[in-house]
Design a protein around this motif. Sequence first.
Motif: not given
Length: 427
Positions: A131-134, A159-160, A179-184
């Motif tokens: 999962v990652t941010q759209r 994408l979320v 896994l979740v990949v997120l830009t802070h």
Amino acid sequence: MTIPEHSAAHDRATCERLDAEDPLRHFRDEFLLPPDTIYLDGNSLGPRTKGAAERAQEVIEDEWGTGLIRSWNTAGWFDLPAKLGDAVSKVIGGGAGSTVVTDTTSINLFKTASAALKMQAADAPERRVIVTQRENFPSDIYMLEGLAEQLGDGYEVRLVDDEEVTAGFPTTMTAEVALVVLTHVNYRTGRLFDMASTTSAIHAGGAMVIWDLCHSAGALEIDLEGTGADMAVGCTYKFLNGGPGSPAFIWVSATLPDRFAQPLSGWWSHEKPFEMSPSYAPAAGIRRYLTGTQGILSMSVAELGLDIAARADMTAVREKSLALSDLFIDLVEARLSEHPIEIVTPREHTHRGSQVSITHPEGFAIMSALIEAGIIGDYREPAVLRFGLTPLYVGFTDVWDTVEALRDILDNRLWDAPRHKVRGAVT
Ligand SMILES: Cc1ncc(COP(=O)(O)O)c(C=O)c1O
């Protein structure tokens, strides 16, 4: 530093007083900025550190020129990734011996995501969703999609929306998520995500998390260890002032290094690289996150920027950053209200990074006119003008002057000229 509550009531004299009282103002002398320039693009490329040319000259003349190959040992070249990693670690709350500086953020994301998925494949093989941010920086999405495609076998990227992340993933964390990949901090809007609560929500859902700190390392307080994050990556050329294309970093929680399977298993990650063995055996510590030979010139210059960040008190940096962005937002609202501007950066401090982004239908031309006036920010599609507020070298008077210059450009349509509509390869 006492900051009046309603900064829209400021005048230039108040801003000058705030600059004079600023406890961080001495850091400005550590950077070389061109005269008559206000630099508000440190969220894209930090300015030159004062000692950069001298350091590059020293590496070229002495270490390379005279030391030649001996410098891998005598000048400490071989140890630079870990040495620089320790400086970064101070800024991101990573703990000693947990971070290396190497490669690019995109490559480090591939390495960490691959290693995390391998750990999950061993513990929970039914979990195959990333999962990652759209709205994540596109390179992160591309790298994850490339990895999922390579793995095949049911791996996929979902994408979320940012709202779903901020709300603590009410719908996302199903039993398929590995896994979740997120830009802070969102590169376009400057929205900040809460690392502690978000990490907890991801772990409660049985997934691992990788944080991309490109827009937060050096800009605000980060406590990777304290929040229990799994892995992190980020660049050194923005708020850490490492120089154009300076190498990125990779951090892995102290609970995981032995399980980190390096997908790009080059010789620099080998336990004994100079034994030249035909069989691969990973190094025990953080060296296993490396791949091949490092760019020593770039690393040596980056060290100066990392050293400045490691000396700066991140609590004071954050306090000033918020005061600068409050002032910017208040002044835009008070003084540019007759123009079709929307502030897309959140007003709440807990949701704001160290930049302010505004939109205007003529955003590109307006930024071009502003740069011509000596005030450098940047432009991102669609219609977003970004202003990086970097407390080590940006002052309150700079913010005042920027909003006044914007007012002049907007009131007098100075942007409406053919030369302000011409786009280069990089915006
Ligand atoms: C949030 C974010 N992630 C990843 C990247 C890509 O970094 P690199 O070009 O070092 O791979 C960037 C670049 O600006 C970024 O802002």
